[in-house]
Motif scaffolding. Structure first.
Motif, short mmCIF file in Angstrom:
data_model
loop_
_atom_site.label_atom_id
_atom_site.label_comp_id
_atom_site.label_asym_id
_atom_site.label_seq_id
_atom_site.Cartn_x
_atom_site.Cartn_y
_atom_site.Cartn_z
N LEU A 25 -8.57 -1.12 8.13
CA LEU A 25 -8.15 0.28 8.07
C LEU A 25 -8.29 0.80 6.64
O LEU A 25 -8.03 0.08 5.69
N ALA A 26 -8.69 2.03 6.53
CA ALA A 26 -8.82 2.65 5.21
C ALA A 26 -7.45 2.94 4.64
O ALA A 26 -6.46 3.04 5.36
N GLY A 27 -7.39 3.11 3.33
CA GLY A 27 -6.14 3.42 2.65
C GLY A 27 -5.84 4.91 2.74
O GLY A 27 -6.24 5.59 3.67
N PRO A 76 0.02 -3.61 -10.03
CA PRO A 76 1.42 -3.35 -10.33
C PRO A 76 1.54 -2.26 -11.40
O PRO A 76 0.84 -2.27 -12.40
N TYR A 77 2.45 -1.31 -11.14
CA TYR A 77 2.55 -0.12 -11.97
C TYR A 77 3.13 -0.42 -13.35
O TYR A 77 3.97 -1.30 -13.51
N GLN A 78 2.67 0.36 -14.33
CA GLN A 78 3.18 0.27 -15.70
C GLN A 78 4.55 0.93 -15.76
O GLN A 78 4.80 1.89 -15.03
N GLY A 107 -5.02 -2.04 0.26
CA GLY A 107 -3.58 -1.87 0.17
C GLY A 107 -3.05 -1.72 -1.25
O GLY A 107 -1.86 -1.49 -1.44
N THR A 108 -3.92 -1.83 -2.27
CA THR A 108 -3.49 -1.67 -3.65
C THR A 108 -3.09 -0.23 -3.90
O THR A 108 -3.83 0.70 -3.58
N THR A 134 -3.40 4.67 -1.57
CA THR A 134 -3.67 3.24 -1.50
C THR A 134 -5.15 3.00 -1.24
O THR A 134 -5.81 3.77 -0.55
N ALA A 135 -5.64 1.92 -1.82
CA ALA A 135 -7.05 1.53 -1.62
C ALA A 135 -7.25 0.99 -0.23
O ALA A 135 -6.33 0.56 0.43
#
Length: 135
Positions: A25-27, A76-78, A107-108, A134-135
């Motif tokens: 599935l696409a993001g 992971p977010y800054q 899912g990233t 999301t990717a």
């Protein structure tokens, strides 16, 4: 009764096989906008993240003398307002969009914030809201 149970199990098995063989599935795509300080322009800049292919496109939306820029933060977010990279579009409002291709695992999370600035000095500001896909 056993016929119905067998038919139900067969339908369920066929559905699982179909699901397992279907493509991933696409993001979630996302578009962000940077506010304009020039009267007559709705936005100074815009950026779009296309989840299929992980493509970023940055647009200069207003002939205001400023370049478009977008900050990108990938999971992971800054923390503390950090980001992973930025993309400039110095082509002016009449120029072409700038496109950057990346590759992320499915899912990233990808967040962006559009703004404007002076490309030659790297000074920027007038940021819009962060928005994520999301990717």
């Amino acid at each position: 009764m056993k016929k119905f149970q067998l038919a139900g199990a067969l339908v369920g098995a066929v559905a699982l096989v179909g699901l397992a063989s279907s493509p991933a599935l696409a993001g979630t795509d996302v578009t962000v906008y940077g506010p304009s300080l020039k009267q007559g322009c709705s936005y100074a800049s815009a950026a779009h993240f296309a989840s299929y292919g992980e493509v970023f496109t940055v647009y200069d939306k207003c002939a205001d003398g400023w370049a478009a820029v977008v900050k990108v933060d990938v999971a992971p977010y800054q923390s503390g307002g950090g980001y992973d990279f930025y993309i400039w579009n110095p082509n002016s409002a009449d120029g072409s969009p700038v496109t950057v291709n990346k590759s992320y695992a499915e899912g990233t999370g990808v967040c962006m914030q559009a703004g404007s600035g002076e490309y030659s000095s790297g000074e920027w500001g007038a940021w819009g809201y962060w928005s994520c896909g999301t990717a």
